[in-house]
Write a protein that holds these residues in place. Structure first.
Motif, short mmCIF file in Angstrom:
data_model
loop_
_atom_site.label_atom_id
_atom_site.label_comp_id
_atom_site.label_asym_id
_atom_site.label_seq_id
_atom_site.Cartn_x
_atom_site.Cartn_y
_atom_site.Cartn_z
N ILE A 132 -1.49 8.23 8.14
CA ILE A 132 -1.34 8.86 6.84
C ILE A 132 -0.27 8.05 6.12
O ILE A 132 0.87 7.97 6.56
N VAL A 133 -0.68 7.43 5.00
CA VAL A 133 0.21 6.52 4.28
C VAL A 133 0.51 7.08 2.90
O VAL A 133 -0.41 7.32 2.10
N GLY A 134 1.79 7.31 2.64
CA GLY A 134 2.22 7.75 1.31
C GLY A 134 2.27 6.54 0.39
O GLY A 134 2.83 5.50 0.74
N THR A 135 1.65 6.68 -0.78
CA THR A 135 1.60 5.58 -1.74
C THR A 135 2.77 5.66 -2.71
O THR A 135 3.34 6.74 -2.91
N PRO A 136 3.12 4.55 -3.35
CA PRO A 136 4.22 4.56 -4.33
C PRO A 136 3.95 5.52 -5.49
O PRO A 136 4.88 6.02 -6.10
N GLU A 137 2.68 5.81 -5.79
CA GLU A 137 2.32 6.70 -6.89
C GLU A 137 2.44 8.17 -6.50
O GLU A 137 2.16 9.05 -7.32
N GLY A 138 2.79 8.45 -5.26
CA GLY A 138 2.94 9.83 -4.82
C GLY A 138 1.71 10.40 -4.13
O GLY A 138 1.72 11.54 -3.70
N GLY A 139 0.65 9.62 -4.00
CA GLY A 139 -0.55 10.07 -3.29
C GLY A 139 -0.47 9.70 -1.83
O GLY A 139 0.58 9.31 -1.32
N GLU A 140 -1.59 9.83 -1.18
CA GLU A 140 -1.65 9.37 0.21
C GLU A 140 -3.06 8.88 0.52
O GLU A 140 -4.03 9.32 -0.10
N VAL A 141 -3.13 7.94 1.44
CA VAL A 141 -4.40 7.43 1.92
C VAL A 141 -4.41 7.55 3.44
O VAL A 141 -3.35 7.53 4.08
N MET A 142 -5.60 7.70 3.99
CA MET A 142 -5.75 7.80 5.44
C MET A 142 -6.44 6.52 5.91
O MET A 142 -7.52 6.17 5.42
N ASP A 194 -6.44 -4.60 6.70
CA ASP A 194 -7.56 -5.32 6.10
C ASP A 194 -8.64 -4.27 5.82
O ASP A 194 -9.60 -4.13 6.59
N PRO A 195 -8.45 -3.50 4.74
CA PRO A 195 -9.32 -2.34 4.51
C PRO A 195 -10.71 -2.72 4.01
O PRO A 195 -10.86 -3.67 3.25
N PRO A 196 -11.72 -1.98 4.45
CA PRO A 196 -13.05 -2.19 3.88
C PRO A 196 -13.05 -1.71 2.43
O PRO A 196 -12.19 -0.92 2.03
N PRO A 197 -14.00 -2.17 1.62
CA PRO A 197 -14.04 -1.75 0.21
C PRO A 197 -14.07 -0.23 0.07
O PRO A 197 -14.79 0.46 0.79
N GLY A 198 -13.22 0.28 -0.82
CA GLY A 198 -13.19 1.70 -1.11
C GLY A 198 -12.22 2.52 -0.29
O GLY A 198 -11.91 3.64 -0.65
N LEU A 199 -11.69 1.97 0.82
CA LEU A 199 -10.81 2.77 1.68
C LEU A 199 -9.52 3.15 0.97
O LEU A 199 -9.10 4.30 1.02
N LEU A 200 -8.91 2.23 0.29
CA LEU A 200 -7.63 2.50 -0.33
C LEU A 200 -7.73 3.14 -1.71
O LEU A 200 -6.77 3.69 -2.20
N ASP A 201 -8.91 3.08 -2.32
CA ASP A 201 -9.05 3.69 -3.65
C ASP A 201 -9.98 4.89 -3.61
O ASP A 201 -10.57 5.26 -4.62
N ALA A 202 -10.05 5.55 -2.47
CA ALA A 202 -10.96 6.70 -2.32
C ALA A 202 -10.57 7.86 -3.21
O ALA A 202 -11.40 8.69 -3.56
N ASP A 203 -9.28 7.95 -3.62
CA ASP A 203 -8.83 9.06 -4.46
C ASP A 203 -9.11 8.84 -5.94
O ASP A 203 -8.96 9.74 -6.75
N VAL A 256 0.84 -1.20 0.00
CA VAL A 256 0.00 0.00 0.00
C VAL A 256 0.87 1.25 0.00
O VAL A 256 0.61 2.21 -0.71
N GLY A 257 1.93 1.24 0.79
CA GLY A 257 2.82 2.39 0.91
C GLY A 257 3.55 2.38 2.22
O GLY A 257 3.83 1.32 2.78
N ARG A 258 3.84 3.58 2.73
CA ARG A 258 4.60 3.72 3.96
C ARG A 258 3.96 4.79 4.84
O ARG A 258 3.53 5.83 4.35
N VAL A 259 3.90 4.52 6.14
CA VAL A 259 3.31 5.48 7.08
C VAL A 259 4.19 6.72 7.13
O VAL A 259 5.38 6.64 7.44
N SER A 260 3.60 7.88 6.82
CA SER A 260 4.35 9.13 6.86
C SER A 260 4.03 9.95 8.11
O SER A 260 4.83 10.79 8.53
N GLU A 261 2.86 9.69 8.69
CA GLU A 261 2.42 10.51 9.83
C GLU A 261 1.29 9.79 10.55
O GLU A 261 0.57 9.00 9.97
N VAL A 262 1.13 10.11 11.82
CA VAL A 262 -0.02 9.66 12.61
C VAL A 262 -0.81 10.90 13.00
O VAL A 262 -0.27 11.79 13.67
#
Length: 176
Positions: free
Chosen positions: A130-140, A161-170, A114-120
């Protein structure tokens, strides 16, 4: 090592007291009278706690040298930082310091990166990773057991174990 233990909120009354958003599980130890805390921004401190009390469920502090509402209001949003032993661990094995989570790799239960934790982020209802994604975005990602079932500090990774839509909200945002 330094840990954020509170964030100063608004002034309370006219005698220099402030409300604080507690970010430690040990406020009686870290935010007691006589405690000297560094600040972020550094020029606001250090601050020495003169007294503290709970008012309507919120911690209210008074600092040495802060004697009126104007001075107290000038401290708003300042972070209070305590010095701790770098080997110190939270008492509860299900609790973590921010520095332990920052920079952990995040993977799904299926092993997808998914990425790497950049902040809490500490919100009133729950903490967010707050997770920075390899594509340069971020997911919460809400930091709750149902969504983050495993934190492996030895392997430096978090399993989600994300619910549907959590990681692709952007997806779809910003497109015409």
């Amino acid at each position: 090592m330094q840990l954020v233990v509170a964030r100063i909120g608004r002034a309370h009354g006219i005698k220099g007291e402030v409300t604080v958003e507690v970010r430690t599980d040990e406020p009686e130890l870290r935010l007691g009278p006589g405690a000297v805390l560094a600040t972020d921004p550094p020029e606001a401190g250090p601050l020495t706690i003169e007294q503290g009390r709970v008012h309507s469920g919120r911690l209210v502090l008074r600092f040495a040298g802060v004697n009126d509402r104007t001075a107290a209001e000038g401290l708003r949003n300042t972070l209070l930082v305590a010095e701790v032993d770098p080997d110190e661990q939270p008492e509860d094995p299900e609790e973590f310091y921010d520095h332990q989570l920052t920079d952990l790799d995040v993977v799904t239960v299926e092993g997808v990166a998914v990425g790497r934790v950049s902040e809490v982020a500490h919100l009133p209802s729950q903490d967010l990773l707050i997770v920075g994604t390899p594509e340069g975005g971020e997911v919460m990602i809400p930091f709750v057991t149902e969504i983050v079932p495993e934190v492996d500090l030895d392997e430096q990774r978090l399993v989600v174990d994300p619910p549907p839509g959590l990681l692709d909200a952007d997806e779809g945002k910003g497109q015409a």
